[in-house]
Scaffold this active site. Structure first.
Site, PDB file in Angstrom:
ATOM      1  N   SER A 156     -38.081 -55.449 -15.857  1.00 37.09           N
ATOM      2  CA  SER A 156     -36.976 -55.668 -16.854  1.00 37.09           C
ATOM      3  C   SER A 156     -36.637 -57.092 -17.063  1.00 37.09           C
ATOM      4  O   SER A 156     -36.030 -57.125 -17.996  1.00 37.09           O
ATOM      5  CB  SER A 156     -35.840 -54.959 -16.211  1.00 37.09           C
ATOM      6  OG  SER A 156     -35.688 -55.215 -14.836  1.00 37.09           O
ATOM      7  N   GLU A 182     -31.821 -51.072 -13.145  1.00 39.62           N
ATOM      8  CA  GLU A 182     -30.782 -51.510 -13.864  1.00 39.62           C
ATOM      9  C   GLU A 182     -29.603 -50.748 -14.113  1.00 39.62           C
ATOM     10  O   GLU A 182     -29.666 -49.420 -13.956  1.00 39.62           O
ATOM     11  CB  GLU A 182     -31.505 -51.998 -15.206  1.00 39.62           C
ATOM     12  CG  GLU A 182     -32.740 -53.090 -15.142  1.00 39.62           C
ATOM     13  CD  GLU A 182     -32.135 -54.432 -14.761  1.00 39.62           C
ATOM     14  OE1 GLU A 182     -31.011 -54.737 -14.549  1.00 39.62           O
ATOM     15  OE2 GLU A 182     -33.152 -55.257 -14.297  1.00 39.62           O
ATOM     16  N   ASP A 216     -34.418 -47.090  -7.450  1.00 36.23           N
ATOM     17  CA  ASP A 216     -34.885 -47.895  -6.415  1.00 36.23           C
ATOM     18  C   ASP A 216     -36.461 -47.931  -6.251  1.00 36.23           C
ATOM     19  O   ASP A 216     -36.851 -46.996  -5.763  1.00 36.23           O
ATOM     20  CB  ASP A 216     -34.002 -47.485  -5.152  1.00 36.23           C
ATOM     21  CG  ASP A 216     -34.382 -48.489  -4.028  1.00 36.23           C
ATOM     22  OD1 ASP A 216     -35.132 -49.450  -4.086  1.00 36.23           O
ATOM     23  OD2 ASP A 216     -33.913 -47.860  -2.869  1.00 36.23           O
ATOM     24  N   ALA A 217     -36.989 -48.857  -6.627  1.00 37.01           N
ATOM     25  CA  ALA A 217     -38.790 -48.746  -6.517  1.00 37.01           C
ATOM     26  C   ALA A 217     -38.859 -49.058  -5.042  1.00 37.01           C
ATOM     27  O   ALA A 217     -40.278 -48.730  -4.777  1.00 37.01           O
ATOM     28  CB  ALA A 217     -39.284 -50.315  -7.286  1.00 37.01           C
ATOM     29  N   TYR A 226     -44.032 -68.690  -5.056  1.00 41.00           N
ATOM     30  CA  TYR A 226     -43.833 -70.247  -5.434  1.00 41.00           C
ATOM     31  C   TYR A 226     -43.815 -70.979  -4.279  1.00 41.00           C
ATOM     32  O   TYR A 226     -43.601 -70.400  -3.046  1.00 41.00           O
ATOM     33  CB  TYR A 226     -42.296 -70.183  -6.041  1.00 41.00           C
ATOM     34  CG  TYR A 226     -41.718 -71.401  -6.152  1.00 41.00           C
ATOM     35  CD1 TYR A 226     -42.282 -72.045  -7.409  1.00 41.00           C
ATOM     36  CD2 TYR A 226     -40.943 -72.132  -5.793  1.00 41.00           C
ATOM     37  CE1 TYR A 226     -42.108 -73.340  -7.705  1.00 41.00           C
ATOM     38  CE2 TYR A 226     -40.338 -73.391  -6.050  1.00 41.00           C
ATOM     39  CZ  TYR A 226     -41.077 -74.168  -7.134  1.00 41.00           C
ATOM     40  OH  TYR A 226     -40.788 -75.433  -7.423  1.00 41.00           O
ATOM     41  N   TYR A 270     -36.597 -73.748   0.798  1.00 38.14           N
ATOM     42  CA  TYR A 270     -37.366 -72.803   0.190  1.00 38.14           C
ATOM     43  C   TYR A 270     -38.708 -72.364   1.082  1.00 38.14           C
ATOM     44  O   TYR A 270     -38.863 -71.299   1.887  1.00 38.14           O
ATOM     45  CB  TYR A 270     -37.780 -73.115  -1.200  1.00 38.14           C
ATOM     46  CG  TYR A 270     -38.329 -71.769  -1.902  1.00 38.14           C
ATOM     47  CD1 TYR A 270     -37.436 -71.176  -2.672  1.00 38.14           C
ATOM     48  CD2 TYR A 270     -39.689 -71.364  -1.980  1.00 38.14           C
ATOM     49  CE1 TYR A 270     -37.627 -69.922  -3.457  1.00 38.14           C
ATOM     50  CE2 TYR A 270     -40.063 -70.403  -2.729  1.00 38.14           C
ATOM     51  CZ  TYR A 270     -39.097 -69.838  -3.319  1.00 38.14           C
ATOM     52  OH  TYR A 270     -39.385 -68.538  -3.979  1.00 38.14           O
ATOM     53  N   THR A 329     -33.786 -68.551 -13.177  1.00 35.20           N
ATOM     54  CA  THR A 329     -33.638 -67.059 -12.863  1.00 35.20           C
ATOM     55  C   THR A 329     -32.416 -67.053 -12.271  1.00 35.20           C
ATOM     56  O   THR A 329     -31.767 -67.987 -11.683  1.00 35.20           O
ATOM     57  CB  THR A 329     -34.907 -66.451 -12.155  1.00 35.20           C
ATOM     58  OG1 THR A 329     -34.783 -67.002 -10.871  1.00 35.20           O
ATOM     59  CG2 THR A 329     -36.080 -66.502 -12.647  1.00 35.20           C
TER      60      THR A 329
END
Length: 396
Positions: free
Chosen positions: A49, A74, A110-111, A224, A234, A274
């Site tokens: 999404s 969502e 909920d995946a 990333y 990170y 994001t």
């Protein structure tokens, strides 16, 4: 209702349905402008999404004429209260896909749960038979493990030592120093459970056992790495441990799915604005400096440009997919060029509240952040009375 952005920290509490639709239209137009990609024709996108997941769905549908199923979690609208931006993005995508004669259905839930996995498998069996590409692009701060019933929460922390460096409040442009206390082992373990590869592997095993994976299918997750200036918080922090696990899982999935010759890859993507990246100290300042340089060099890409290039120039060339020494696809190649990173490092040392407007692209960062929620697009009348009650046709 008149819908305006209402900010709370790195979260916008409202989303604009017309703006989100314009965002999706812009991405579709870009993909169409780049020509046809001879890619997958039946595609499942888990985390479809927003961001890279949405861009993957758009690229599959409008670049390769693919049928797509999108899974996401969502918030729908209620009277007087807007939906989450991902809801409006998905509504716009389905509307535009159907107008173009493309199959597109979505599942909202909920995946991480076994129920949504089964619901997705049932839909694939009923409508598509099998799928030949699975994109795994979930971004969630929490995960309820369906096998243990334990709720795990991820954290953004360094490992080993307290981390201190510069950051910026992108709303005000104020550059300051931030310190983050190091994670304990429980923090690390929880972050790996939420953001690592376990759920991706569970999805792929479930799809394979159900017989809905086509021979020679591909599956892809996104990661990333980033530069030295961000690595303590990170790549060498809790998130980095989760990404290490995700990348190792790709090899496990490939082994386990050898019966259908399904290959699993992790694509290392570029730093982009994001909701998740906005919450990580240091990252907004890094991105604002990076954007300035990459735009000057003509190398800047948003989500859709990244994913379109990934599909066209890496995944579906007719040749073997190129990877680095660790088996990862590197579409962060322009960001990580030595000359780009040298310039960023120099600007980082110079960055202050006073100098940032001239040496960085904070306006570009802020604009991209507003765009996430459907604000700031040309062609949208933000003073017009707008119906917030937008539905998604395939969701009952």
């Amino acid at each position: 209702m008149i819908i305006e952005p209402r900010m709370r920290g790195y979260i916008c509490l409202t989303a604009h349905p017309k703006g989100c639709e314009q965002s999706v239209r812009n991405q579709i137009d870009y993909v169409k402008s780049k020509g046809t990609i001879e890619g997958a024709k039946k595609v499942l996108v888990i985390g479809a999404s927003t961001g890279f997941g949405l861009a993957s769905r758009i690229t599959s549908a409008f670049g390769s004429n693919a049928s797509t199923i999108g899974v996401f979690f969502e918030k729908p609208p209620t009277e007087g209260k807007t939906a989450s931006p991902g809801w409006y993005n998905s509504a716009a995508f389905e509307k535009l896909a159907h107008e173009s004669g493309l199959y597109a259905k979505s599942i909202n839930g909920d995946a991480f749960s076994n129920e949504i996995k089964q619901q997705t498998i049932d839909l694939i069996k009923a409508d598509l038979g099998q799928i030949d590409l699975v994109i795994y692009s979930l971004a969630s701060p929490v995960r309820l493990n369906p096998n243990t019933g334990i709720l795990h929460r991820s954290v953004l922390k360094p490992i080993g030592n307290t981390f201190t460096n510069k950051t910026v409040d992108f709303h005000t442009g104020n550059v300051s120093e931030v310190s983050i206390e190091p994670a304990n082992q429980e923090d690390i373990d929880n972050t790996v459970v939420v953001m690592g590869g376990e759920d991706w592997q569970m999805w792929m095993n479930a799809l394979n056992q159900a017989g809905v994976l086509a021979n020679d299918a591909l599956t892809l997750a996104y990661s990333y790495i980033g530069p030295e200036v961000t690595e303590a918080v990170y790549r060498k922090g809790t998130i980095g441990r989760a990404k290490d696990h995700l990348e190792a899982t790709a090899f496990e999935i490939t082994k386990q799915l050898a019966n259908v010759n399904c290959k699993a890859y992790v694509s290392v993507n570029k730093a982009l604005v994001t909701q998740a990246s906005s919450a990580i100290p240091v990252i907004p300042l890094y991105i604002s400096l990076l954007y300035k340089i990459m735009k000057e060099e003509g190398l800047h890409e948003g989500c859709i440009e990244q994913i379109q290039r990934l599909f066209q120039n890496r995944l579906y060339t007719g040749f073997e997919i190129p990877t680095d020494e660790k088996g990862r696809i590197r579409i962060d190649d322009w960001e990580m060029r030595d000359d780009i990173q040298e310039k960023v490092a120099k600007l980082w040392e110079e960055a202050t509240t006073e100098l940032l407007p001239s040496i960085g692209d904070l306006n570009g960062y802020t604009s991209d952040f507003h765009n996430l929620f459907g604000f700031g697009f040309d062609g949208v009348d933000y003073q017009a009375d707008t119906n917030e009650m937008v539905g998604i046709s395939s969701i009952s």
